[in-house]
Design an enzyme around this catalytic site. Structure first.
Site, PDB file in Angstrom:
ATOM      1  N   LYS A   1       0.798  -1.160  -0.089  1.00 12.88           N
ATOM      2  CA  LYS A   1      -0.148   0.389  -0.200  1.00 12.88           C
ATOM      3  C   LYS A   1       0.753   1.212   0.148  1.00 12.88           C
ATOM      4  O   LYS A   1       0.503   1.442  -1.005  1.00 12.88           O
ATOM      5  CB  LYS A   1      -1.243   0.153   1.771  1.00 12.88           C
ATOM      6  CG  LYS A   1      -2.196  -0.987   1.360  1.00 12.88           C
ATOM      7  CD  LYS A   1      -2.921  -0.873   2.600  1.00 12.88           C
ATOM      8  CE  LYS A   1      -3.837  -1.927   2.827  1.00 12.88           C
ATOM      9  NZ  LYS A   1      -4.329  -2.067   4.131  1.00 12.88           N
TER      10      LYS A   1
ATOM     11  N   ASP B   1     -12.120   3.791   4.202  1.00 15.22           N
ATOM     12  CA  ASP B   1     -12.363   2.703   3.917  1.00 15.22           C
ATOM     13  C   ASP B   1     -13.583   2.080   4.750  1.00 15.22           C
ATOM     14  O   ASP B   1     -14.144   1.431   4.793  1.00 15.22           O
ATOM     15  CB  ASP B   1     -11.440   1.246   4.393  1.00 15.22           C
ATOM     16  CG  ASP B   1     -11.096   0.177   3.725  1.00 15.22           C
ATOM     17  OD1 ASP B   1     -12.231  -0.235   2.444  1.00 15.22           O
ATOM     18  OD2 ASP B   1     -11.261  -0.965   3.606  1.00 15.22           O
TER      19      ASP B   1
ATOM     20  N   GLN C   1      -5.358  -0.465   9.611  1.00 11.97           N
ATOM     21  CA  GLN C   1      -5.450  -2.184   9.908  1.00 11.97           C
ATOM     22  C   GLN C   1      -5.633  -3.355  10.603  1.00 11.97           C
ATOM     23  O   GLN C   1      -5.469  -3.474  11.853  1.00 11.97           O
ATOM     24  CB  GLN C   1      -3.314  -2.452   9.241  1.00 11.97           C
ATOM     25  CG  GLN C   1      -3.599  -4.483   8.385  1.00 11.97           C
ATOM     26  CD  GLN C   1      -4.286  -4.138   7.146  1.00 11.97           C
ATOM     27  OE1 GLN C   1      -4.076  -3.815   6.204  1.00 11.97           O
ATOM     28  NE2 GLN C   1      -4.713  -4.998   6.575  1.00 11.97           N
TER      29      GLN C   1
END
Ligand code: NDP
Length: 300
Positions: free
Chosen positions: A54, A121, A98
């Site tokens: 990423k 997200d 994460q």
């Protein structure tokens, strides 16, 4: 006839080019460089590879990348303090924690602490609510990537029967909402669904987001259906040598590709699109934070 394989890697590469163009435009016209902060806790090798990828791709499209690698035993208070700092920093436009976080940390507290405007997200309940009510906001990266690929192979999704297998907040639920917005007739299946194969057999579009290797069999699939495989499962691969493993999806790819019209592979399908959509979402949040209209070609 064998299905058309949807090349998520190629699709993601094209999306990243568009993201890069918008980043260059934001820099040139507005003197703004989008910044994405990623927080990873612990030393899980798979998560570390994912986060490293990423960060690399974030830099490649011209954004700033801020990576925070915290010890497995970091306290919830320290993590919340870091999130508070990132929430108000002008050079950070997207924050991703994460998941999963270690057991001693309450994931809901972490999600609720994120600045919803920087929640790339769509973890925060405010953004989940916006999606449900059709308001502008970040859309969860993986479902957004799935929808982009679906829109690429079908000029319209209207009226299609879609079955989403899996109902997680991260994938299944937002995926179902996005398909509803496209006027699909949506069925959500999960671990308590009774007799799943006949349910899936009705689908024009199947989204498998379960986390069980090769669970979806060829005789579950209607001929000509489109199958999007979100699952990532590591299985033993003795054919590659002793102790070797390989990644497979939730769909029995080799058999299902003989029945479906379109199918995504694992690896090389949904995975690359998830990262590309994370970068696209960071451009979207950067624009919204700065009162600019987000580019239309970064959404489905
Ligand atoms: P979760 O574990 O959060 O959710 C799994 C879902 O599958 C649950 O809703 C569960 O039902 C359902 N399920 C479990 N067993 C069955 C079964 N036998 N039949 C039907 N449904 C079942 O997983 P995620 O949604 O986070 O992820 C799903 C998969 O997608 C994983 O393999 C993950 O690694 C992968 N993934 C891939 C991404 C990518 O970029 N390609 C991104 C994110 C995830 P119930 O709710 O009843 O327990």
């Amino acid at each position: 006839m064998s299905a058309n394989i949807i090349d998520g890697k190629a699709f993601a590469a094209k999306l990243c080019i568009r993201v890069g163009e918008h980043v260059a435009n934001l820099k040139a016209k507005h003197n703004i460089t989008p910044g994405l902060a990623v927080i990873i806790i612990g030393h899980d090798p798979a998560s570390q590879v994912y986060v490293r990828n990423k960060a690399k791709q974030t830099l490649e499209v011209g954004m700033n990348s801020f990576k925070y690698e915290l010890d497995e035993d970091v306290s919830e208070a320290d993590l919340l303090k870091l999130i508070d700092e990132l929430n108000v920093r002008d050079d950070v436009h997207g924050i991703l924690v994460q998941m999963p976080v270690p057991k001693h940390i309450n994931a809901t507290n972490i999600i609720n602490a994120l600045n919803p405007a920087k929640d790339v997200d769509m973890f925060h309940p405010l953004n989940a609510g916006k999606l449900m009510t059709g308001q502008v906001g970040p859309v969860s990266c993986t479902p957004l990537g799935c929808l982009m690929m679906l829109r690429d192979v079908h000029s319209s999704l209207e009226g299609k029967n879609a079955v989403v297998i899996g109902r997680s907040n991260l994938v299944g639920k937002p995926m179902a909402q996005l398909l509803l917005q496209q006027n699909c007739t949506v069925t959500m299946a999960h671990s308590r669904t009774i007799d799943l194969p006949p349910v899936v057999r009705l689908a024009d579009i199947v989204i498998a987001a379960v986390g069980r290797a090769k669970m979806v069999k060829a005789d579950w699939i209607k001929r000509g259906a489109t199958v999007i495989d979100v699952g990532i499962n590591r299985i033993d691969a003795p054919e590659k040598g002793e102790g070797k493993t390989r990644l497979v999806g939730d769909v029995d790819f080799d058999a299902v590709k003989e029945i479906a019209a379109y199918i995504t592979p694992v690896p090389g399908g949904v995975g690359p699109m998830t990262i590309a959509c994370l970068l696209a979402n960071t451009v979207t949040t950067t624009c919204l934070i700065n009162g600019l209209t987000p580019p239309k070609d970064l959404t489905a």
